[in-house]
Motif scaffolding. Structure first.
Motif, PDB file in Angstrom:
ATOM      1  N   ASN A 153       0.833  -1.197   0.000  1.00  0.00           N
ATOM      2  CA  ASN A 153       0.000   0.000   0.000  1.00  0.00           C
ATOM      3  C   ASN A 153       0.870   1.250   0.000  1.00  0.00           C
ATOM      4  O   ASN A 153       0.611   2.199  -0.748  1.00  0.00           O
ATOM      5  N   GLU A 154       1.926   1.252   0.808  1.00  0.00           N
ATOM      6  CA  GLU A 154       2.836   2.396   0.855  1.00  0.00           C
ATOM      7  C   GLU A 154       3.540   2.584  -0.494  1.00  0.00           C
ATOM      8  O   GLU A 154       3.661   3.702  -0.989  1.00  0.00           O
ATOM      9  N   TYR A 155       3.991   1.487  -1.104  1.00  0.00           N
ATOM     10  CA  TYR A 155       4.662   1.570  -2.398  1.00  0.00           C
ATOM     11  C   TYR A 155       3.751   2.188  -3.452  1.00  0.00           C
ATOM     12  O   TYR A 155       4.155   3.093  -4.193  1.00  0.00           O
TER      13      TYR A 155
ATOM     14  N   ASN B 145      14.516  13.765  -0.121  1.00  0.00           N
ATOM     15  CA  ASN B 145      15.924  13.648  -0.512  1.00  0.00           C
ATOM     16  C   ASN B 145      16.267  12.271  -1.064  1.00  0.00           C
ATOM     17  O   ASN B 145      17.355  12.092  -1.617  1.00  0.00           O
ATOM     18  N   ASP B 146      15.384  11.292  -0.919  1.00  0.00           N
ATOM     19  CA  ASP B 146      15.623   9.946  -1.440  1.00  0.00           C
ATOM     20  C   ASP B 146      15.207   9.797  -2.905  1.00  0.00           C
ATOM     21  O   ASP B 146      15.492   8.771  -3.515  1.00  0.00           O
ATOM     22  N   LEU B 147      14.555  10.804  -3.448  1.00  0.00           N
ATOM     23  CA  LEU B 147      14.133  10.759  -4.846  1.00  0.00           C
ATOM     24  C   LEU B 147      15.333  11.014  -5.762  1.00  0.00           C
ATOM     25  O   LEU B 147      16.156  11.877  -5.488  1.00  0.00           O
ATOM     26  N   GLU B 148      15.394  10.258  -6.850  1.00  0.00           N
ATOM     27  CA  GLU B 148      16.403  10.496  -7.881  1.00  0.00           C
ATOM     28  C   GLU B 148      15.692  11.241  -9.012  1.00  0.00           C
ATOM     29  O   GLU B 148      14.766  10.715  -9.625  1.00  0.00           O
ATOM     30  N   ILE B 149      16.156  12.455  -9.278  1.00  0.00           N
ATOM     31  CA  ILE B 149      15.467  13.333 -10.219  1.00  0.00           C
ATOM     32  C   ILE B 149      16.397  13.648 -11.390  1.00  0.00           C
ATOM     33  O   ILE B 149      17.538  14.059 -11.191  1.00  0.00           O
ATOM     34  N   ASP B 150      15.883  13.444 -12.605  1.00  0.00           N
ATOM     35  CA  ASP B 150      16.640  13.742 -13.820  1.00  0.00           C
ATOM     36  C   ASP B 150      15.843  14.747 -14.644  1.00  0.00           C
ATOM     37  O   ASP B 150      14.770  14.437 -15.153  1.00  0.00           O
ATOM     38  N   THR B 151      16.375  15.966 -14.753  1.00  0.00           N
ATOM     39  CA  THR B 151      15.700  17.024 -15.504  1.00  0.00           C
ATOM     40  C   THR B 151      16.409  17.331 -16.820  1.00  0.00           C
ATOM     41  O   THR B 151      16.152  18.347 -17.432  1.00  0.00           O
ATOM     42  N   SER B 152      17.290  16.445 -17.265  1.00  0.00           N
ATOM     43  CA  SER B 152      18.105  16.731 -18.452  1.00  0.00           C
ATOM     44  C   SER B 152      17.329  16.616 -19.765  1.00  0.00           C
ATOM     45  O   SER B 152      17.654  17.302 -20.718  1.00  0.00           O
ATOM     46  N   GLY B 153      16.329  15.780 -19.831  1.00  0.00           N
ATOM     47  CA  GLY B 153      15.585  15.590 -21.078  1.00  0.00           C
ATOM     48  C   GLY B 153      14.418  16.549 -21.198  1.00  0.00           C
ATOM     49  O   GLY B 153      14.308  17.535 -20.474  1.00  0.00           O
ATOM     50  N   ASP B 154      13.535  16.239 -22.136  1.00  0.00           N
ATOM     51  CA  ASP B 154      12.339  17.067 -22.310  1.00  0.00           C
ATOM     52  C   ASP B 154      11.296  16.788 -21.235  1.00  0.00           C
ATOM     53  O   ASP B 154      10.404  17.588 -21.016  1.00  0.00           O
TER      54      ASP B 154
ATOM     55  N   LYS C 206      12.206  13.080 -15.066  1.00  0.00           N
ATOM     56  CA  LYS C 206      12.152  11.676 -14.654  1.00  0.00           C
ATOM     57  C   LYS C 206      12.449  11.593 -13.160  1.00  0.00           C
ATOM     58  O   LYS C 206      13.512  11.998 -12.710  1.00  0.00           O
ATOM     59  N   ILE C 207      11.486  11.064 -12.431  1.00  0.00           N
ATOM     60  CA  ILE C 207      11.616  10.910 -10.983  1.00  0.00           C
ATOM     61  C   ILE C 207      11.594   9.416 -10.687  1.00  0.00           C
ATOM     62  O   ILE C 207      10.696   8.705 -11.128  1.00  0.00           O
ATOM     63  N   SER C 208      12.572   8.943  -9.943  1.00  0.00           N
ATOM     64  CA  SER C 208      12.585   7.529  -9.561  1.00  0.00           C
ATOM     65  C   SER C 208      12.943   7.412  -8.084  1.00  0.00           C
ATOM     66  O   SER C 208      13.483   8.339  -7.479  1.00  0.00           O
ATOM     67  N   PHE C 209      12.650   6.265  -7.542  1.00  0.00           N
ATOM     68  CA  PHE C 209      12.943   5.993  -6.136  1.00  0.00           C
ATOM     69  C   PHE C 209      13.216   4.509  -5.962  1.00  0.00           C
ATOM     70  O   PHE C 209      12.811   3.684  -6.789  1.00  0.00           O
ATOM     71  N   ALA C 210      13.918   4.193  -4.909  1.00  0.00           N
ATOM     72  CA  ALA C 210      14.198   2.801  -4.555  1.00  0.00           C
ATOM     73  C   ALA C 210      14.421   2.743  -3.044  1.00  0.00           C
ATOM     74  O   ALA C 210      15.062   3.627  -2.463  1.00  0.00           O
ATOM     75  N   TYR C 211      13.870   1.711  -2.434  1.00  0.00           N
ATOM     76  CA  TYR C 211      14.078   1.514  -0.998  1.00  0.00           C
ATOM     77  C   TYR C 211      13.848   0.054  -0.655  1.00  0.00           C
ATOM     78  O   TYR C 211      13.234  -0.692  -1.411  1.00  0.00           O
ATOM     79  N   ASP C 212      14.389  -0.359   0.478  1.00  0.00           N
ATOM     80  CA  ASP C 212      14.237  -1.723   0.975  1.00  0.00           C
ATOM     81  C   ASP C 212      13.335  -1.698   2.202  1.00  0.00           C
ATOM     82  O   ASP C 212      13.392  -0.761   3.006  1.00  0.00           O
ATOM     83  N   LYS C 213      12.538  -2.731   2.334  1.00  0.00           N
ATOM     84  CA  LYS C 213      11.651  -2.847   3.495  1.00  0.00           C
ATOM     85  C   LYS C 213      11.867  -4.218   4.127  1.00  0.00           C
ATOM     86  O   LYS C 213      11.746  -5.244   3.458  1.00  0.00           O
ATOM     87  N   GLU C 214      12.213  -4.249   5.397  1.00  0.00           N
ATOM     88  CA  GLU C 214      12.368  -5.506   6.142  1.00  0.00           C
ATOM     89  C   GLU C 214      11.118  -5.739   6.975  1.00  0.00           C
ATOM     90  O   GLU C 214      10.666  -4.851   7.683  1.00  0.00           O
ATOM     91  N   ILE C 215      10.607  -6.945   6.880  1.00  0.00           N
ATOM     92  CA  ILE C 215       9.413  -7.316   7.639  1.00  0.00           C
ATOM     93  C   ILE C 215       9.782  -8.490   8.521  1.00  0.00           C
ATOM     94  O   ILE C 215      10.244  -9.528   8.029  1.00  0.00           O
ATOM     95  N   GLU C 216       9.591  -8.347   9.824  1.00  0.00           N
ATOM     96  CA  GLU C 216       9.897  -9.446  10.740  1.00  0.00           C
ATOM     97  C   GLU C 216       8.740 -10.437  10.716  1.00  0.00           C
ATOM     98  O   GLU C 216       7.604 -10.107  11.038  1.00  0.00           O
ATOM     99  N   LEU C 217       9.038 -11.659  10.288  1.00  0.00           N
ATOM    100  CA  LEU C 217       8.017 -12.701  10.265  1.00  0.00           C
ATOM    101  C   LEU C 217       7.874 -13.326  11.644  1.00  0.00           C
ATOM    102  O   LEU C 217       6.790 -13.413  12.190  1.00  0.00           O
ATOM    103  N   PHE C 218       8.968 -13.782  12.202  1.00  0.00           N
ATOM    104  CA  PHE C 218       9.053 -14.195  13.596  1.00  0.00           C
ATOM    105  C   PHE C 218      10.498 -14.024  14.006  1.00  0.00           C
ATOM    106  O   PHE C 218      11.379 -13.844  13.176  1.00  0.00           O
ATOM    107  N   SER C 219      10.805 -14.081  15.271  1.00  0.00           N
ATOM    108  CA  SER C 219      12.021 -13.585  15.885  1.00  0.00           C
ATOM    109  C   SER C 219      13.287 -13.583  15.018  1.00  0.00           C
ATOM    110  O   SER C 219      13.786 -12.534  14.716  1.00  0.00           O
ATOM    111  N   PRO C 220      13.838 -14.689  14.578  1.00  0.00           N
ATOM    112  CA  PRO C 220      15.085 -14.539  13.810  1.00  0.00           C
ATOM    113  C   PRO C 220      14.882 -14.447  12.298  1.00  0.00           C
ATOM    114  O   PRO C 220      15.840 -14.316  11.558  1.00  0.00           O
TER     115      PRO C 220
END
Length: 128
Positions: free
Chosen positions: A47-49, A90-99, A102-116
């Protein structure tokens, strides 16, 4: 060998019982429960993505063209959408060189399923 029942029908020994055994039911209940927990833990990150993806597309379609304006617009979207917490302007990668911007982003999400045990999901996206 046939066995006679009260209704005078013959029933074979192998066809007498049908259905799931208690262990079979327990196995399926555990499997379905684990899948349900996994879906309940992954759904908020999906949902966040999609919220981030919509915000980036909305900013790109709005016509802003400078990097500070784009970051400011994303901050405004982040203030409106309470579910965006994994990335910031500040995590957005922005490219304004073309017509087109272009805005892009990337991130990692860790989800704890159970303790280890953790589930790592790598999200990447941007405007089309």
């Amino acid at each position: 060998m046939a066995i006679r029942t009260r209704s005078n029908r013959s029933v074979t020994a192998a066809g007498r019982q049908r259905g799931l055994s208690m262990l079979g039911m327990l196995f399926w209940a555990v499997l379905i429960g684990m899948c349900a927990v996994l879906v309940m833990k992954v759904f908020p990150t999906l949902n966040e993505y999609f919220t981030i993806q919509r915000a980036v597309q909305k900013i790109a379609d709005s016509g802003v063209s400078t990097v500070p304006e784009i970051r400011k617009a994303f901050q405004a979207q982040q203030d409106i959408e309470y579910s965006i917490s994994s990335i910031g302007p500040n995590d957005l990668e922005i490219d304004t060189s073309g017509d087109r911007v272009k805005i892009s982003f990337a991130y990692d999400k860790e989800i704890e399923l159970f303790s280890p045990v953790f589930l790592l999901i790598k999200y990447r996206g941007g405007n089309r």
